[in-house]
Every structure is written in C-alpha cells, then in structure tokens.
Design a protein around this motif. Structure first.
Motif: not given
Length: 442
Positions: A226-229, A260-268, A430-442
C-alpha cells in the motif's frame, strides 16, 4: 461499441500471464521451474519490453535461455529480503557471500569443482578486504551454502555431480558445478560501473530518471502492499491524486491488478492472490496472530470521525499504539488460540519473539510503522515538512499525520480493511476524481 474478438481476448490474457510471471520472478530460465511458460515470454517479448519500460521504467532482457526483468528498487531500506529454505532471512554476511560468489562466477569456467569455487571466493574476499571466518567454522559453511543454493535456484549454478551442500561437510566434500556466466552477469540490476559503493548502487538503481514522480509512484504501487500519501513528495502526491483512476487501466492491462483508492493513499490488489510474497490472511502462527491482533487494535484505536479532508476534516494516516497494548492483546490471543490452534511452541512460549515476528510481518505489510517513519527509508523528508500539524487544520499537505507517542509503533490506515466491520465513507457532494475518494478510516 465493438467488442474485442476471441483472439484479442486470448492475446491480452497471454500478455498478462507473461507480465505477472516476470513481476513475480524477475529472473527466469528456459529449463527452470516455470519452463512451461517461458515460450510465452519469448512470444510477447517486444510488447512486454515496451510496456514495462513505459509503465515502470524497467528494462527487460529476453534471451534464448533466460529472461531478466531489471527492477529498479525503491531506495535504501525498501528491498525485499532473501530467505533460506527454512524461512530465515539472509544475514549481511550471507549477502556478502552472494556478492563475492557472483564476482567470481562472471569469469569462471563453464564447469568448476566446488572446492575450487570456494577457494576463489575466499581469494575474492581477501582482495575486497572482507574478513572471512575460519573455514572450519560451521556457521561460515552454512552461510556460504545458503548463498550457493540461492545461485542454484536462480539458474546461475547447476549441480552437475553432487551438491553445493557439500560445502558444509568436511574438507572431503566435493561436487562438480556448471556455471552460466550470462545469467551471473544479469543478476545485479543496478549500474555497477557507475557506482562507487553499495549505498550509491542502491541510490542510482532507484532513480526514476526522466519518468520522475510518475515512474516512482507506479513502482511504489506495484512493489509495496500500500502507498500512503504522507510517504510521497508534493509532486508525487499531486500526480497520484490526479492520475490514479486513469492508471488503473494500465495496471489491469499489464498485470491484471485492481486499484483500490482511498483518501489515505492507494493499493494494487491481485484478485488471484499470486503476486505478493506476503499473505494476510494466511496460514501459520504469524499470519494468524497478526490478523487477530489487527482486528483488536483497529477496534480499540480507531479514532472518532475526523471528517473527510474535502469537507474540512483531518486525514488520519496512522495512530499511535499505546505502550503495553500490543503485548497485552498478544497474551490474550495466545491464551485463547495458541494451544487450540497448534501455534508454534517456540513462539507461544516466547512472547517477545512472537511480538517481534508479528511486528516485522505487519511492518512489511505496511499496516504498522515505526513512529516517525514519515517517509520511505532513505528518501528524506518533503520540502517544508512541519512536524507539528496544527489542531483542526485540514490536511492537504499530509506531512506529520503519523506523529504520536507510545510504544514507538503506529497503526496505519490500511489495517482498517482487516477489521471485523468496515465503514466506507465518501465525502458529501463529491463529484471530482480527487475529491470523491473513499476513506477507510482507522
């Protein structure tokens, strides 16, 4: 819309299979364990060479008897460790033996006696100023044997008569070894001729070149769970934010991976669960204990809703694990499952060893991090890094989001996907690609 033909579908599937095989096994031989798929790599060599170079900046060499994908690495401290057949990680001395052996084998004859090979390696160690332990010591013999077995696995050495394991025997142990010098020369992927030291070699190998942020982030996505921002520079973060959905197609086409795209980062994610050398959930004591531990840590440490950055909230990449909590939870898990699930006795009876092994696995899975490890090892901090993020500030520059105190360990956002109950939120409106990311919060 024109649907792809059966031929096109089959062609794409073949290319993905070949690409996945190369990513998992960057050095393949025509007579090795994957010999049945080697013709597939030869058949699509041109396409694979262009795609790996374009997407990841990796060079691919396909010869009649072997194929080598020259991965670039991610910098100091970010490599994947080699292991002995027992699962024990290579020590620095084992790596030294491996490097010394390769230095000898690139000019060795096609066949050599094991005793002569060992003598040549010892001579190379003396020339390089590497201290060589007494040849009679069992530990040194086992270390050298582990390095030679790795070279056999790679196809650099072939045991024509006898075995490299004879190096562990008395002086009478002997074997006839065949050497493939071309494969030996292809093992090291970094620019040896330009490098002044091992550290410089690792740094130069990781340089993304003209690809810059694009190439480095793609490599991070492919080579890490996983890659974190907060691990990325400003340029890398901006590129990921604006391109991540479009990049999903390239990863799917080349490697069959889902993004998989999340607010905190992304993973393949690999639907086939084949490309990772780390598995969670998985079998065995460590994987079971780590999964159960994660569930409980997420349940206890998940912060109250901080809101979404797009609506003024604060992005939480990691939270501190309090002193003693991990030991307490592991003790409870051992009492509840250790004996009933036939966990390894040496770990069940040694709590510090169990904790250390579980933490090592979770760090490599990038679900836990050492407190203060803001960036990937060896890369430095982003320009303008401010360790203290003001309370209540919307985190657009995520530097400092892991700061905390306690056990010295941080539970990272990716751990939440292993919780018993997962909540996925999307920023309202949210409608844009950057703003509409899902968040998988702790």
């Amino acid at each position: 819309m024109t649907l792809p033909s059966a031929h096109d579908v089959a062609l794409a599937a073949e290319r993905r299979s070949a690409g996945r095989l190369l990513l998992a096994y960057p050095l393949l031989t025509s007579d090795g364990p994957h010999a049945d798929l080697f013709p597939l790599i030869r058949r699509h060599a041109d396409w694979l060479t262009k795609r790996f170079q374009h997407v990841l900046g990796y060079r691919l060499l396909v010869d009649t008897s072997y194929a080598r994908l020259f991965k670039a690495g991610l910098g100091a401290g970010a490599g994947h460790q080699l292991e002995r057949s027992s699962g024990t990680a290579f020590t620095p001395r084992t790596y030294a033996c491996l490097a010394l052996a390769l230095s000898v084998l690139v000019t060795a004859p096609e066949q050599v006696l094991l005793s002569q090979l060992v003598a040549d390696i010892k001579a190379a160690a003396a020339d390089a100023g590497v201290e060589w332990e007494d040849a009679g010591r069992t530990a040194q013999k086992r270390t050298l044997a582990a390095a030679l077995r790795q070279l056999v696995d790679w196809g650099v050495l072939t045991e024509t008569e006898g075995s490299v394991a004879a190096v562990e025997q008395d002086d009478s142990g002997e074997a006839l070894i065949s050497v493939d010098r071309e494969i030996a020369r292809a093992v090291v992927s970094g620019p040896l001729a330009q490098s002044r030291s091992g550290t410089d070699l690792v740094r130069r190998a990781a340089d993304p070149g003209f690809g810059g942020a694009r190439t480095y982030v793609r490599r991070m996505l492919v080579e890490t769970p996983v890659v974190y921002l907060d691990e990325l520079t400003d340029a890398e973060r901006d590129w990921l934010r604006t391109r991540q959905r479009r990049e999903a197609q390239a990863f799917s086409e080349l490697l069959g991976l889902e993004t998989e795209i999340r607010a905190e980062g992304a993973a393949l994610v690999d639907p086939e669960d084949e490309l990772s050398d780390l598995h969670l959930p998985g079998s065995g004591t460590l994987a079971q204990a780590a999964l159960l531990l994660l569930e409980r840590l997420v349940e206890q440490l998940r912060p109250e809703d901080p809101g979404h950055p797009a609506t003024g909230g604060r992005l939480v990449v990691g939270v501190a694990i309090p002193d003693g909590l991990m030991e307490e939870v592991l003790a409870e898990l051992v009492a509840a499952y250790g004996h009933r699930s036939n966990w390894k006795r040496d770990l069940v009876d040694d709590p510090p060893a169990l904790r250390a092994s579980v933490v090592d696995l979770l760090i490599r899975m990038r679900l836990v991090a050492r407190d203060g490890s803001l960036r990937s090892a060896g890369r430095g901090l982003p320009e303008g890094y401010d360790e203290a993020v003001p309370e209540g500030r919307a985190v657009t520059d995520v530097a400092g989001t892991r700061s905390g105190s306690g056990s010295g360990l941080m539970l990272l956002a990716g751990a939440a996907r292993y919780a018993t109950h997962v909540t996925v939120r999307t920023a309202p409106g949210s409608t844009s690609e950057a703003d509409g990311q899902q968040e998988l919060p702790l």
